[in-house]
Write a protein that holds these residues in place. Structure first.
Motif, short mmCIF file in Angstrom:
data_model
loop_
_atom_site.label_atom_id
_atom_site.label_comp_id
_atom_site.label_asym_id
_atom_site.label_seq_id
_atom_site.Cartn_x
_atom_site.Cartn_y
_atom_site.Cartn_z
N ARG A 11 -7.82 70.21 30.53
CA ARG A 11 -7.82 71.68 30.49
C ARG A 11 -6.62 72.23 31.23
N GLY A 12 -6.40 73.52 31.06
CA GLY A 12 -5.38 74.22 31.83
C GLY A 12 -3.98 73.67 31.65
N LEU A 13 -3.24 73.65 32.75
CA LEU A 13 -1.86 73.18 32.70
C LEU A 13 -1.80 71.73 32.25
N GLY A 14 -2.75 70.90 32.69
CA GLY A 14 -2.73 69.50 32.32
C GLY A 14 -2.83 69.28 30.82
N ALA A 15 -3.71 70.02 30.15
CA ALA A 15 -3.83 69.91 28.70
C ALA A 15 -2.55 70.35 28.01
#
Length: 241
Positions: A11-15
């Motif tokens: 999710r978020g920046l990681g995704a």
């Protein structure tokens, strides 16, 4: 061949970082508590995923003792490690912090990135290794209610500074503040009470005024920097300039 190991890719920046890497033809091994089905459907076998609770240092130790990491990087010329997973919790002054929450934050924000960095240094025979810690301005400035978050991000910054002094020519490292990204962590911050985080209204204003960076834009800038010739020139950097 280039491959990437990425934490917190669900999710978020990681995704968004995972999508950027995969779109550029860089296979990714994602470590997180869950699976990213959307990226799996888009990129297939180019994305390998391991369900691993990075707050559990014993579980991380057991996984690193296996052969999965070594096998993933065996045929690489360049290996990337992006230590993205992290938590802002616990938020609040010292008397409001639960010891167990502090332990989880230190395990996720500090122990796991350092363990993975050390493991990569020994597991990979690649001619080049690049390690990026996702840091924060909170690692360089103290904020009320964020003593744990500030301390853990400062630890990553200082880790990168010290690793550079080891003078390993095959390894580049940088603790990078990516800017203020519109992710679930920002929603957590805005959900804090003023008692927990007196500066909350500043973050409310960033969202209200459209001043937060979209995850896709932040990820593109992060990956551009990671792959650039200038990466690692400074052990601590900030994409905000």
């Amino acid at each position: 061949m280039m491959k990437a190991l990425l934490t917190g890719h669900t999710r978020g920046l990681g995704a968004a970082v995972a999508a950027q890497l995969l779109a550029r033809g860089i296979p990714v091994l994602g470590l997180a508590r869950g699976i990213n089905r959307e990226l799996e459907s888009r990129f297939g076998a180019a994305l390998r995923q391991v369900e691993l609770d990075l707050t559990d240092t014993s579980a991380v130790t057991r996984w690193l003792a296996g052969d999965a990491l070594r096998a993933f990087v065996a045929d690489c010329d360049t290996v990337l490690l992006i230590n993205n997973a992290g938590t802002v919790q616990p938020v609040g002054p010292l008397a409001m912090q639960e010891p167990a929450a502090i332990a989880r934050a230190v395990a996720l924000n500090v122990a796991a990135p350092m363990m993975l960095a050390a493991a990569l240094a020994t597991a990979a025979s690649a001619s080049e290794r690049r390690i990026l810690h996702v840091s924060s301005g909170a690692g360089r400035n103290a904020y009320p209610g964020w003593s744990v978050y500030c301390a853990t991000k400062a630890a990553l910054d200082h880790h990168a500074r010290a690793v550079v002094l080891d003078k390993n020519d095959a390894l580049r490292i940088c603790s990078l503040a990516p800017g203020v990204i519109d992710t679930g962590m920002q929603a957590e911050i805005r959900a804090s009470s003023l008692e927990q985080f007196p500066l909350r209204e500043r973050f409310d204003a960033l969202k209200r005024d459209g001043a937060l960076t979209a995850p896709d834009d932040g990820a593109a800038r992060l990956v551009d920097y990671l792959l650039s010739d200038s990466f690692g020139r400074d052990p601590v950097a900030d994409l905000r300039g």
